[in-house]
Write a protein that holds these residues in place. Structure first.
Motif, short mmCIF file in Angstrom:
data_model
loop_
_atom_site.label_atom_id
_atom_site.label_comp_id
_atom_site.label_asym_id
_atom_site.label_seq_id
_atom_site.Cartn_x
_atom_site.Cartn_y
_atom_site.Cartn_z
N LEU A 178 12.40 37.26 6.13
CA LEU A 178 13.60 36.49 5.79
C LEU A 178 14.19 37.07 4.50
CD1 LEU A 178 12.39 32.81 6.43
CD2 LEU A 178 13.74 34.26 7.94
N TRP A 179 15.47 37.41 4.55
CA TRP A 179 16.14 38.01 3.39
C TRP A 179 17.31 37.13 2.97
CZ3 TRP A 179 20.29 42.27 3.82
CH2 TRP A 179 20.74 42.64 2.55
N ASN A 180 17.24 36.60 1.75
CA ASN A 180 18.32 35.79 1.20
C ASN A 180 19.33 36.72 0.55
OD1 ASN A 180 19.96 34.05 -0.42
ND2 ASN A 180 18.37 32.49 -0.32
N THR A 181 20.48 36.88 1.18
CA THR A 181 21.48 37.83 0.68
C THR A 181 22.14 37.37 -0.61
OG1 THR A 181 23.15 36.80 2.11
CG2 THR A 181 21.94 38.69 2.99
N GLU A 182 22.03 36.09 -0.95
CA GLU A 182 22.64 35.58 -2.18
C GLU A 182 21.72 35.80 -3.38
OE1 GLU A 182 23.76 31.54 -1.69
OE2 GLU A 182 25.40 31.97 -0.31
N THR A 183 20.42 35.52 -3.22
CA THR A 183 19.48 35.66 -4.33
C THR A 183 18.74 37.00 -4.30
OG1 THR A 183 17.64 34.66 -3.10
CG2 THR A 183 19.11 33.17 -4.29
N GLY A 184 18.74 37.68 -3.14
CA GLY A 184 18.01 38.93 -3.00
C GLY A 184 16.54 38.75 -2.70
N GLU A 185 16.07 37.50 -2.61
CA GLU A 185 14.65 37.23 -2.36
C GLU A 185 14.27 37.59 -0.93
OE1 GLU A 185 12.05 33.54 -3.67
OE2 GLU A 185 13.04 33.10 -1.76
N VAL A 186 13.09 38.19 -0.79
CA VAL A 186 12.59 38.58 0.53
C VAL A 186 11.23 37.92 0.76
CG1 VAL A 186 11.79 40.49 1.97
CG2 VAL A 186 13.80 40.79 0.49
N LYS A 187 11.09 37.24 1.91
CA LYS A 187 9.82 36.64 2.30
C LYS A 187 9.39 37.27 3.62
CE LYS A 187 10.50 32.02 0.30
NZ LYS A 187 10.56 30.56 0.61
N LEU A 188 8.10 37.52 3.75
CA LEU A 188 7.62 38.07 5.01
C LEU A 188 6.21 37.57 5.31
CD1 LEU A 188 6.47 41.75 4.54
CD2 LEU A 188 7.20 40.33 2.61
N ASN A 189 5.89 37.53 6.60
CA ASN A 189 4.59 37.09 7.07
C ASN A 189 3.71 38.33 7.28
OD1 ASN A 189 2.36 36.08 8.38
ND2 ASN A 189 3.53 34.70 9.69
N THR A 190 2.68 38.48 6.44
CA THR A 190 1.84 39.67 6.46
C THR A 190 0.57 39.50 7.28
OG1 THR A 190 0.66 39.00 4.45
CG2 THR A 190 2.68 40.29 4.17
N SER A 191 0.39 38.34 7.93
CA SER A 191 -0.86 38.06 8.62
C SER A 191 -1.14 39.02 9.77
CB SER A 191 -0.86 36.62 9.13
OG SER A 191 0.21 36.40 10.03
#
Length: 278
Positions: free
Chosen positions: A193-206
């Motif tokens: 998931l990439w938040n284009t406003e804040t630049g934050e990136v979350k990902l599931n590494t499992s």
């Protein structure tokens, strides 16, 4: 509308207890039809209330009334009944009658006094037992209340997390990217998931396989084929991970296997997964 704040307000518990107005009741029923989270929280409150009432319904001591009546009857039967014996001497007969009457009255009063004492003792014992039972039940209720409060707090936290997750997933500023394996016959996929406003990136590494102790996964974002370092992925954390770096521009995300600590540029021969941003 802040669903979490509405659930935390306590109105659902008041609804379950029947302590709200007709207007508030109509509002709760309407909101539960619109928002599944409110309907689930309302159902949980009603189930907890029913379980609570069933588990701690207070019962009076068994056969206490029957035991008291039996004791009174037995004492009354034990009262001595005196008879009067006739005598040839009239004065002696009169004296005997008077003494007998006095004795009977004393016996009667004594019997009733004893019966009253038995009743008083029985009532005292019953009250003591009932008070002890009430104290034990009160303590149990306090424990149950603490348990319910903790459970409510956990549910509120869970609802808040789910609400935040849903808001993020359905936000127009959040891009959903699927990173797929670049190797044949490998079905490894990661959600990002990439938040284009804040630049934050979350990902599931499992889904990523474990690496040797001297290797580490590194995340990259590419723009027109030029890679930008998004940071190495933690070796100790599996699950949802927030990338150490942020970006507000890019068209592709990729993950490579690099030496411990990462590199300034990606090792293309160690490319694991990648996915284009739609």
């Amino acid at each position: 509308m802040d669903i979490n704040a509405y659930i935390s307000s306590g109105i659902l518990q008041e609804y379950a207890l029947g302590h709200i107005s007709d207007q508030e009741r109509s509002e709760v029923e309407c909101m539960s039809k619109i928002y599944p989270e409110i309907r689930e929280a309302l159902t949980t409150s009603e189930i907890d209330l029913e379980s609570f009432a069933a588990a701690y319904a207070v019962k009076s001591p068994s056969k206490s009334r029957e035991n008291i009546l039996v004791a009174v009857k037995r004492q009354a039967q034990d009262s001595t009944i005196h008879s009067v014996t006739k005598d040839d001497n009239a004065s002696e007969t009169k004296e005997i009658l008077i003494q007998s009457e006095v004795t009977e009255r004393k016996s009667a009063w004594g019997g009733w006094a004893a019966a009253a004492a038995v009743i008083a003792i029985a009532i005292a014992v019953w009250q003591y037992t009932d008070n002890q039972a009430s104290k034990d039940e009160l303590q149990a209720l306090k424990v149950e209340q603490n348990t319910l409060e903790n459970k409510t707090a956990e549910l509120e936290t869970r609802v808040a997390q789910l609400s935040d997750g849903l808001n993020e997933v359905y936000s127009s500023s959040v891009k959903k990217v699927t990173l797929k394996s670049v190797k044949e016959n490998n079905t490894t996929q990661l959600a990002l998931l990439w938040n284009t406003e804040t630049g934050e990136v979350k990902l599931n590494t499992s889904a990523l396989p474990k690496l040797p102790s001297d290797k580490q996964y590194q995340l990259w974002v590419l723009k027109d084929g030029k890679p930008k370092d998004m940071g190495v992925l933690s070796k100790t954390e599996e699950g949802i991970l927030i990338a150490s770096n942020a970006t507000k521009d890019g068209d592709t995300f990729a993950i490579t296997i690099e030496p411990l600590g990462g590199k300034a540029s990606p090792s293309l021969d160690q490319l694991v997964v990648m996915g284009a941003i739609s």
